[in-house]
Motif scaffolding. Structure first.
Motif, PDB file in Angstrom:
ATOM      1  N   LEU A   1       0.871  -1.173   0.000  1.00 25.03           N
ATOM      2  CA  LEU A   1       0.000   0.000   0.000  1.00 25.03           C
ATOM      3  C   LEU A   1       0.907   1.221   0.000  1.00 25.03           C
ATOM      4  O   LEU A   1       1.694   1.434   0.934  1.00 25.03           O
ATOM      5  CB  LEU A   1      -0.912   0.005   1.230  1.00 25.03           C
ATOM      6  CG  LEU A   1      -1.872   1.190   1.379  1.00 25.03           C
ATOM      7  CD1 LEU A   1      -2.728   1.376   0.124  1.00 25.03           C
ATOM      8  CD2 LEU A   1      -2.741   1.014   2.614  1.00 25.03           C
ATOM      9  N   ILE A   2       0.830   2.002  -1.065  1.00 25.40           N
ATOM     10  CA  ILE A   2       1.763   3.107  -1.292  1.00 25.40           C
ATOM     11  C   ILE A   2       0.986   4.399  -1.469  1.00 25.40           C
ATOM     12  O   ILE A   2      -0.039   4.423  -2.142  1.00 25.40           O
ATOM     13  CB  ILE A   2       2.614   2.828  -2.556  1.00 25.40           C
ATOM     14  CG1 ILE A   2       3.434   1.552  -2.362  1.00 25.40           C
ATOM     15  CG2 ILE A   2       3.512   4.021  -2.897  1.00 25.40           C
ATOM     16  CD1 ILE A   2       4.053   1.012  -3.638  1.00 25.40           C
ATOM     17  N   VAL A   3       1.473   5.468  -0.854  1.00 23.69           N
ATOM     18  CA  VAL A   3       0.884   6.797  -1.015  1.00 23.69           C
ATOM     19  C   VAL A   3       1.932   7.701  -1.653  1.00 23.69           C
ATOM     20  O   VAL A   3       3.112   7.658  -1.289  1.00 23.69           O
ATOM     21  CB  VAL A   3       0.420   7.379   0.339  1.00 23.69           C
ATOM     22  CG1 VAL A   3      -0.034   8.824   0.184  1.00 23.69           C
ATOM     23  CG2 VAL A   3      -0.698   6.530   0.923  1.00 23.69           C
ATOM     24  N   ILE A   4       1.496   8.519  -2.616  1.00 24.46           N
ATOM     25  CA  ILE A   4       2.377   9.471  -3.280  1.00 24.46           C
ATOM     26  C   ILE A   4       1.800  10.867  -3.092  1.00 24.46           C
ATOM     27  O   ILE A   4       0.597  11.077  -3.261  1.00 24.46           O
ATOM     28  CB  ILE A   4       2.503   9.161  -4.786  1.00 24.46           C
ATOM     29  CG1 ILE A   4       3.091   7.757  -4.983  1.00 24.46           C
ATOM     30  CG2 ILE A   4       3.348  10.209  -5.493  1.00 24.46           C
ATOM     31  CD1 ILE A   4       3.080   7.299  -6.434  1.00 24.46           C
ATOM     32  N   MET A   5       2.647  11.811  -2.716  1.00 22.53           N
ATOM     33  CA  MET A   5       2.229  13.207  -2.557  1.00 22.53           C
ATOM     34  C   MET A   5       3.394  14.115  -2.916  1.00 22.53           C
ATOM     35  O   MET A   5       4.528  13.646  -3.042  1.00 22.53           O
ATOM     36  CB  MET A   5       1.747  13.469  -1.132  1.00 22.53           C
ATOM     37  CG  MET A   5       2.794  13.202  -0.075  1.00 22.53           C
ATOM     38  SD  MET A   5       2.199  13.401   1.624  1.00 22.53           S
ATOM     39  CE  MET A   5       0.958  12.141   1.739  1.00 22.53           C
ATOM     40  N   HIS A   6       3.144  15.366  -3.080  1.00 26.93           N
ATOM     41  CA  HIS A   6       4.216  16.286  -3.450  1.00 26.93           C
ATOM     42  C   HIS A   6       5.060  16.687  -2.243  1.00 26.93           C
ATOM     43  O   HIS A   6       6.274  16.531  -2.231  1.00 26.93           O
ATOM     44  CB  HIS A   6       3.645  17.538  -4.117  1.00 26.93           C
ATOM     45  CG  HIS A   6       4.690  18.532  -4.498  1.00 26.93           C
ATOM     46  ND1 HIS A   6       5.386  18.455  -5.690  1.00 26.93           N
ATOM     47  CD2 HIS A   6       5.189  19.606  -3.848  1.00 26.93           C
ATOM     48  CE1 HIS A   6       6.272  19.439  -5.740  1.00 26.93           C
ATOM     49  NE2 HIS A   6       6.165  20.155  -4.644  1.00 26.93           N
ATOM     50  N   VAL A   7       4.440  17.230  -1.227  1.00 23.88           N
ATOM     51  CA  VAL A   7       5.161  17.747  -0.052  1.00 23.88           C
ATOM     52  C   VAL A   7       5.339  16.625   0.968  1.00 23.88           C
ATOM     53  O   VAL A   7       4.359  15.996   1.368  1.00 23.88           O
ATOM     54  CB  VAL A   7       4.396  18.926   0.581  1.00 23.88           C
ATOM     55  CG1 VAL A   7       5.098  19.416   1.839  1.00 23.88           C
ATOM     56  CG2 VAL A   7       4.254  20.067  -0.423  1.00 23.88           C
ATOM     57  N   PRO A   8       6.556  16.363   1.417  1.00 24.30           N
ATOM     58  CA  PRO A   8       6.758  15.282   2.388  1.00 24.30           C
ATOM     59  C   PRO A   8       6.173  15.622   3.756  1.00 24.30           C
ATOM     60  O   PRO A   8       6.212  16.768   4.202  1.00 24.30           O
ATOM     61  CB  PRO A   8       8.284  15.144   2.468  1.00 24.30           C
ATOM     62  CG  PRO A   8       8.836  16.423   1.962  1.00 24.30           C
ATOM     63  CD  PRO A   8       7.827  17.007   1.027  1.00 24.30           C
ATOM     64  N   ILE A   9       5.632  14.613   4.392  1.00 21.09           N
ATOM     65  CA  ILE A   9       5.121  14.789   5.755  1.00 21.09           C
ATOM     66  C   ILE A   9       6.284  14.974   6.716  1.00 21.09           C
ATOM     67  O   ILE A   9       6.219  15.783   7.634  1.00 21.09           O
ATOM     68  CB  ILE A   9       4.246  13.583   6.142  1.00 21.09           C
ATOM     69  CG1 ILE A   9       2.923  13.644   5.372  1.00 21.09           C
ATOM     70  CG2 ILE A   9       3.998  13.546   7.643  1.00 21.09           C
ATOM     71  CD1 ILE A   9       1.979  12.499   5.657  1.00 21.09           C
TER      72      ILE A   9
END
Length: 204
Positions: free
Chosen positions: A99-107
């Motif tokens: 299960l992978i999540v992709i986003m621009h700004v890192p948490i």
């Protein structure tokens, strides 16, 4: 002007032919007249019941990949918030190895200029990511490679002193990917052959 290698006119509304003089005045290798990627590349948002092309999911056995928008509203009851809540419920972990999540700004990141820029998304979604046992969260924005241990900050309580991320076996590994090399060139440029590769995720 002779040292100019890359010119981005994507926001200038430029139309028509590219002036030939531009090539005579510089060593220009790359001229970008791009519009936003939404006009160039369709996203599979309708297939994943998303109301926006900015967030969507892709299922490729054995992976379930969720793409989120760092620059869209994500607080409670917004469209993205409702969609993420529903999408995580659709994940079948017994059939999904990754299960992978992709986003621009890192948490999470250690860069002082970008530190806590992903905090609003973290406070909204991190609990869900841990509960769903997301394996990896990939982000960009910082232009430096980082990888974390499995950590979370879901027990944040400054009055108790629990204000820092702690090891958490159910939490994701956070990976910040590199977009540019140290000279500021786009990834994978071969100037001799006029070939230049860019990441499709537009992480700059």
């Amino acid at each position: 002007m002779r040292k100019l290698r890359y010119l981005d006119l994507s926001g200038a509304g430029f139309t028509g032919m590219i002036p030939y003089q531009l090539g005579n005045l510089s060593d220009l290798d790359i001229l970008s007249l791009d519009v936003t990627y939404l006009h160039r590349m369709a996203t599979p948002h309708l297939a994943s019941k998303s109301s926006s092309p900015l967030w969507y999911a892709v299922r490729r056995t054995p992976a379930h990949i969720i793409v989120l928008s760092s620059y869209s509203p994500d607080v409670k009851y917004t469209h993205q918030w409702r969609w993420v809540r529903g999408e995580l419920k659709r994940v079948e972990r017994e059939k999904t190895s990754w299960l992978i999540v992709i986003m621009h700004v890192p948490i999470y990141n250690s860069n002082v200029k970008h530190y806590t820029e992903g905090e609003s998304m973290r406070t909204v979604f991190e609990n869900w990511f841990v509960k769903a046992k997301v394996d990896f969260i990939f982000a960009g924005h910082v232009h430096a490679y980082e990888r974390s241990y499995r950590i979370s900050n879901i027990h944040y309580n400054i009055s108790r002193g629990d204000r820092y991320p702690a090891p958490d076996k159910s939490a994701p590994v956070y990976v910040t990917v590199v977009y540019e090399d140290f000279d500021g060139d786009p990834v994978g440029c071969d100037y001799d052959n006029n070939i230049c590769l860019y990441l499709l995720s537009n992480m700059h």
